[in-house]
Design an enzyme around this catalytic site. Sequence first.
Site, PDB file in Angstrom:
ATOM      1  N   HIS A  38       5.762  -9.056   6.288  1.00 52.14           N
ATOM      2  CA  HIS A  38       5.494  -8.145   5.168  1.00 52.14           C
ATOM      3  C   HIS A  38       3.990  -7.993   4.917  1.00 52.14           C
ATOM      4  CE1 HIS A  38       9.745  -8.703   4.150  1.00 52.14           C
ATOM      5  NE2 HIS A  38       9.637  -7.735   3.257  1.00 52.14           N
ATOM      6  N   GLU A  96       7.525  -4.969  -0.838  1.00 48.07           N
ATOM      7  CA  GLU A  96       8.831  -4.304  -0.949  1.00 48.07           C
ATOM      8  C   GLU A  96       8.797  -3.193  -2.009  1.00 48.07           C
ATOM      9  OE1 GLU A  96      12.087  -4.885   0.442  1.00 48.07           O
ATOM     10  OE2 GLU A  96      11.240  -6.176   1.986  1.00 48.07           O
ATOM     11  N   CYS A 105      10.794 -12.207  11.497  1.00 51.21           N
ATOM     12  CA  CYS A 105      10.761 -12.906  10.209  1.00 51.21           C
ATOM     13  C   CYS A 105      10.178 -14.284  10.476  1.00 51.21           C
ATOM     14  CB  CYS A 105      12.176 -13.024   9.636  1.00 51.21           C
ATOM     15  SG  CYS A 105      12.276 -14.013   8.130  1.00 51.21           S
ATOM     16  N   ASN A 106       9.007 -14.557   9.908  1.00 51.34           N
ATOM     17  CA  ASN A 106       8.348 -15.845  10.141  1.00 51.34           C
ATOM     18  C   ASN A 106       9.163 -17.006   9.582  1.00 51.34           C
ATOM     19  OD1 ASN A 106       5.315 -15.644  11.227  1.00 51.34           O
ATOM     20  ND2 ASN A 106       5.824 -13.784  10.109  1.00 51.34           N
ATOM     21  N   CYS A 118       3.645 -13.757   7.759  1.00 49.03           N
ATOM     22  CA  CYS A 118       4.855 -13.095   7.246  1.00 49.03           C
ATOM     23  C   CYS A 118       4.724 -11.630   7.633  1.00 49.03           C
ATOM     24  CB  CYS A 118       4.945 -13.247   5.730  1.00 49.03           C
ATOM     25  SG  CYS A 118       6.283 -12.269   4.984  1.00 49.03           S
ATOM     26  N   ASP A 129      14.769  -8.623  10.271  1.00 53.18           N
ATOM     27  CA  ASP A 129      13.897  -9.247   9.270  1.00 53.18           C
ATOM     28  C   ASP A 129      14.650  -9.282   7.946  1.00 53.18           C
ATOM     29  OD1 ASP A 129      11.517 -10.366   8.195  1.00 53.18           O
ATOM     30  OD2 ASP A 129      10.926  -8.420   7.420  1.00 53.18           O
ATOM     31  N   SER A 130      14.069  -9.963   6.956  1.00 52.23           N
ATOM     32  CA  SER A 130      14.712 -10.062   5.652  1.00 52.23           C
ATOM     33  C   SER A 130      14.668  -8.750   4.873  1.00 52.23           C
ATOM     34  CB  SER A 130      14.036 -11.158   4.831  1.00 52.23           C
ATOM     35  OG  SER A 130      12.663 -10.878   4.676  1.00 52.23           O
TER      36      SER A 130
END
Length: 271
Positions: A192, A158, A78-79, A190, A15-16
């Site tokens: 996150h 984050e 990660c979408n 997403c 993922d990012s």
Amino acid sequence: MINNVSSGSPIGIFDSGIGGLTVVKAVQAALPFERIIYFGDTARVPYGPKSQVTIRKYASDDTRILMRYQPKMIIVACNTVSALALDVVENACGAIPVIGVLKAGAELAVKATKNNRIGVIGTQATISSNAYASAINLLNPEIEVVSKACPLFVPLAEEGFIDHHATKLIATEYLSELRKQEIDTLVLGCTHYPILRQVIEETIGHGIRIIDSAEAVALRTKQLLTESELLNPVGKAYAPHLLVSDLPQKFSMLYQLFMGSDMPDVELIEV
């Protein structure tokens, strides 16, 4: 069986940033004896505002890093990459199966809706791609999809701002319009966003089914590994091997916050 791959080979997830840990958690719950290699591209997060060309390059880099560990499967947690660069990952993986969170989330949403009105929230890139609406309407053309980009949710997650006043203000700003659209299902588009699930649920209102694609991905992973006879037999539970491209200490702290477990071993690598 895929060359050089056995039931003891790891599952690769990327993922990012920290968002993909929601997928790690779901996969661990469903498949406790699997080894997991996780890469969070913390140096280049967020992916959502970037161009498609850049996102496709990042997807190639992330896949290459995980392929060093000879995984038996790769999960794109990660979408944004699922929407714009899944083919890049599939081409790099060859015969190794690839699961993207977007398709799994779309399938779950279609099963969940009763009134055929689904909301989707995601990064700017995911929403602009229209990939969720396309995937949902491919399964059921009768469904009306209402999409909303919520770019600030990623940096808030984050930062660990789970129950912060700023998060509640931003959620109200983003979701107030969606509340008027009579949706009965909301896709967290997403990885996150489940980190902020409580605030999102409180803001969007009760009675709306929240779709977290991590759960759907875990079920699909189990199904694919069983079919290919690559499911790890009963053994010991492994802590995931964690790789990041920047800020390993911060990642460790957030990992403990979201996973509710001990300080992990986080390896810093160059992208």
